[in-house]
Design a protein around this motif. Structure first.
Motif, short mmCIF file in Angstrom:
data_model
loop_
_atom_site.label_atom_id
_atom_site.label_comp_id
_atom_site.label_asym_id
_atom_site.label_seq_id
_atom_site.Cartn_x
_atom_site.Cartn_y
_atom_site.Cartn_z
N ILE A 278 -21.24 -54.56 121.65
CA ILE A 278 -21.01 -53.13 121.40
C ILE A 278 -19.92 -52.99 120.35
O ILE A 278 -18.93 -53.72 120.38
CB ILE A 278 -20.56 -52.38 122.68
N SER A 279 -20.11 -52.07 119.43
CA SER A 279 -19.07 -51.84 118.43
C SER A 279 -17.85 -51.24 119.12
O SER A 279 -17.96 -50.58 120.16
CB SER A 279 -19.58 -50.92 117.33
N THR A 280 -16.70 -51.44 118.52
CA THR A 280 -15.46 -50.92 119.09
C THR A 280 -15.53 -49.40 119.24
O THR A 280 -15.14 -48.84 120.26
CB THR A 280 -14.27 -51.33 118.20
N ALA A 281 -16.07 -48.74 118.22
CA ALA A 281 -16.16 -47.28 118.26
C ALA A 281 -17.06 -46.81 119.39
O ALA A 281 -16.72 -45.88 120.13
CB ALA A 281 -16.70 -46.78 116.92
N HIS A 282 -18.19 -47.49 119.58
CA HIS A 282 -19.09 -47.10 120.67
C HIS A 282 -18.47 -47.38 122.03
O HIS A 282 -18.62 -46.60 122.97
CB HIS A 282 -20.43 -47.83 120.54
N PHE A 283 -17.78 -48.51 122.14
CA PHE A 283 -17.19 -48.86 123.44
C PHE A 283 -16.16 -47.82 123.85
O PHE A 283 -16.06 -47.45 125.01
CB PHE A 283 -16.55 -50.25 123.38
N LYS A 284 -15.43 -47.34 122.87
CA LYS A 284 -14.44 -46.29 123.10
C LYS A 284 -15.15 -45.01 123.53
O LYS A 284 -14.77 -44.36 124.50
CB LYS A 284 -13.69 -46.06 121.79
N LEU A 285 -16.19 -44.67 122.81
CA LEU A 285 -16.98 -43.47 123.13
C LEU A 285 -17.53 -43.53 124.55
O LEU A 285 -17.54 -42.54 125.29
CB LEU A 285 -18.14 -43.33 122.12
N LEU A 286 -17.99 -44.70 124.95
CA LEU A 286 -18.61 -44.88 126.27
C LEU A 286 -17.57 -44.94 127.39
O LEU A 286 -17.92 -45.01 128.56
CB LEU A 286 -19.44 -46.17 126.29
N ASN A 287 -16.29 -44.94 127.00
CA ASN A 287 -15.19 -45.10 127.96
C ASN A 287 -15.26 -46.46 128.65
O ASN A 287 -14.90 -46.61 129.80
CB ASN A 287 -15.19 -43.96 128.98
N GLY A 288 -15.75 -47.45 127.93
CA GLY A 288 -15.82 -48.81 128.45
C GLY A 288 -16.78 -48.93 129.62
O GLY A 288 -17.67 -48.10 129.81
N PHE A 289 -16.58 -49.98 130.40
CA PHE A 289 -17.37 -50.19 131.61
C PHE A 289 -16.72 -49.41 132.76
O PHE A 289 -15.55 -49.03 132.69
CB PHE A 289 -17.37 -51.67 132.00
N SER A 290 -17.46 -49.26 133.83
CA SER A 290 -16.89 -48.71 135.06
C SER A 290 -15.96 -49.74 135.68
O SER A 290 -16.17 -50.94 135.56
CB SER A 290 -18.02 -48.39 136.04
#
Ligand code: UDP
Ligand code: MN
Length: 387
Positions: A278-290
Motif C-alpha cells: 500500500i502506498s504511504t498516502a493510501h495507508f494514511k487515508l485508510l487509517n492503517g489496519f485495525s
C-alpha cells in the motif's frame, strides 16, 4: 494354452517398456516446454497489473470527495498519542536509517546519479526456493556484506524514485526469519529497489496482533526516513518469481495471489492477507489496519473492507507470477470473535487504526539484515467494541 500366447509374454514386456518410454518422453517435453515458455515469456515480459474489483460498491455514506482523490493533497491527520511512545528511554535504542546516497553526499561526491534503467529485461522468472538448511545469522551477514545497516539497500550507481519499506510482523519464528532474509535480500536487490526491511516483534506471550504490528512498523519506519510505500509481509512467504515486483503500487496490491499451500489458487477474491503493498498516502487515508484483532484472522478482511469503503480497489499481478512458497508452521487457533469484530469494525474505520495506535517502543535497533523493532502493544479493543 496356444503357443502364440506363450510367445506373447516377452512382447508384452517390450510393449510396456515402449509405452513407458513414450510417456517419459512426453512428460520430459512438457516440462521443457513449460520451462522454455517461462524463460521466453520473460524476455518480452511487461508487468501488467490485473485490476480486480470485488463485492458491492462503497456504502452510501462514503465521503464523495474520495472519488476524485488528490493524493498529493491529503489532509487526513494522523495523531499517535505521544505519551506512550518510546517512554522507556533507558532501554530504547533509536538510530536513523542512513542511506547510501547520504554517504555519497557526505563524501562530497556527485549526488546526481542517473535514474535507474528498466530492469524487467534482467529478470528471469522463477527463482530457487531454499527451505533448508536454516542459515545462521552470521553466515547471512557475511554473505550480504553489500547491505547498509538496518536491512537497507539501494542501487549505488543510479537513483530510484520510490522508497519501499517491508514490514514483517514477528514473534518466535526465528528459523523462518533467517530463511526469509536469505531469500529476500538478493531478490529485492535484483529488482533494483530502494528498500528497507523492518521486523516488528511483539513483546510478551499475549494473543498475537499482526495488524497492530503493521501499524507500529509503519509509524516507526516513517520516523526513520521517507518511504513512499509499505509492503506488509508474512515471514513465512517466499516469492517464487522475480517478476513479482516489490515496487510501490498505485492501488493497494495484494501480492500473495498463488500460494503453494492453497494449490496456487486465490482462496477468495477479497483476500488481502499474506503479502500486500500500500502506498504511504493510501495507508494514511485508510487509517492503517485495525488494532482490534487479537489472535489469528480477520484483520486482513477488515483492511479489505477499508479499501472498499474508501473506493480504492485491490490490484493483483497475474496468478502465474504472484506465486509464493509458504514455510510450514503449526496453525494458530483462530480468534473466535473475529467475525464479530469484523462486523462491528465497519463503523470504526476512522476511530480504530493509526489514529488510536498505542504501544511502547521497547527496542529499535539497526541490525545489518533488518531494523528490529520490539513493541509492547496496548489493548483498547474493548473501548470500541463492548460499548
Ligand atoms: N506471526 C509470527 N508469530 C506468531 C504468529 C504469527 O511471527 O506466533 C507472523 C508471521 O509473520 C506469520 C504471520 O504473522 O507469517 C501470519 O501468521 P500465521 O503464519 O500463523 O498465519 P497463517 O499462515 O496461518 O494465515
Ligand atoms: Mn503462515
Amino acid at each position: 494354452m496356444p503357443s502364440w500366447m506363450l510367445q506373447g509374454a516377452p512382447y508384452k514386456g517390450l510393449f510396456i517398456l515402449v509405452l513407458v518410454f513414450v510417456a517419459l518422453e512426453y512428460i520430459f517435453n512438457t516440462v521443457t516446454e513449460t520451462r522454455n515458455a517461462i524463460f521466453n515469456a520473460t524476455r518480452s515480459y511487461q508487468l501488467i497489473e490485473e485490476k480486480l474489483t470485488y463485492g458491492p460498491a462503497a456504502p452510501n455514506h462514503t465521503k464523495k470527495a474520495n472519488l476524485s482523490m488528490d493524493l498529493s493533497n491529503l489532509h487526513y491527520i494522523v495523531t499517535v498519542p505521544p505519551a506512550l511512545i518510546g517512554v522507556n528511554l533507558s532501554t530504547t535504542y533509536v538510530t536513523t536509517v542512513k542511506r547510501e546516497s547520504d554517504f555519497t553526499a557526505e563524501n562530497g561526491t556527485s549526488t546526481d546519479k542517473p535514474p535507474c534503467a528498466d530492469i524487467t529485461q534482467t529478470l528471469y522468472g522463477r527463482v530457487p526456493i531454499r527451505k533448508y538448511p536454516i542459515p545462521s545469522l552470521e553466515s547471512l551477514e557475511k554473505k550480504f556484506d553489500w547491505l547498509m545497516p538496518g536491512g537497507h539497500w539501494s542501487p549505488p550507481k543510479c537513483t530510484v524514485d520510490k522508497r519501499v519499506a517491508l514490514v514483517v510482523p514477528f514473534r518466535d519464528r526465528g528459523g523462518h526469519l533467517l530463511l526469509f532474509l536469505q531469500h529476500m535480500h538478493p531478490f529485492l536487490r535484483k529488482q533494483q529497489l530502494d528498500y528497507t526491511i523492518f521486523v516488528v516483534e511483539q513483546e510478551g506471550n499475549g494473543p498475537f496482533n499482526r495488524a497492530m504490528l503493521m501499524n507500529v512498523g509503519y509509524s516507526e519506519a516513517l520516523k526513520s526516513g521517507k518511504f513512499d510505500c509499505f509492503i506488509f509481509h508474512d515471514v513465512d512467504l517466499l516469492p517464487e518469481d522475480d517478476r513479482n515486483l516489490y515496487s510501490c503500487p498505485e492501488q493497494p496490491r495484494h501480492m500473495s495471489v498463488a500460494v503453494d499451500m492453497f494449490q496456487y489458487k486465490l482462496p477468495y477474491p477479497a483476500i488481502f492477507g499474506g503479502v500486500s503493498a500500500i502506498s504511504t498516502a493510501h495507508f494514511k487515508l485508510l487509517n492503517g489496519f485495525s488494532n482490534c484483532f487479537w489472535g489469528w484472522g480477520g484483520e486482513d478482511d477488515d483492511m479489505s473492507n477499508r479499501i472498499r469503503y474508501h473506493r480504492l480497489y485491490i490490484s493483483r499481478y497475474p496468478i502465474t507470477i504472484a506465486r509464493y512458497t509458504m514455510l510450514s508452521h503449526r496453525k494458530d487457533p483462530p480468534n473466535p470473535s473475529r467475525y464479530d469484530v469484523l462486523k462491528k469494525g465497519q463503523k470504526l474505520f476512522d476511530k480504530d487504526g493509526l489514529n488510536d495506535l498505542e504501544y511502547v517502543l521497547v527496542m529499535k535497533k539497526e541490525k545489518l539484515l533488518y531494523t528490529w523493532i520490539l513493541a509492547r502493544l496496548m489493548n483498547h479493543t474493548s473501548d470500541h467494541h463492548h460499548r
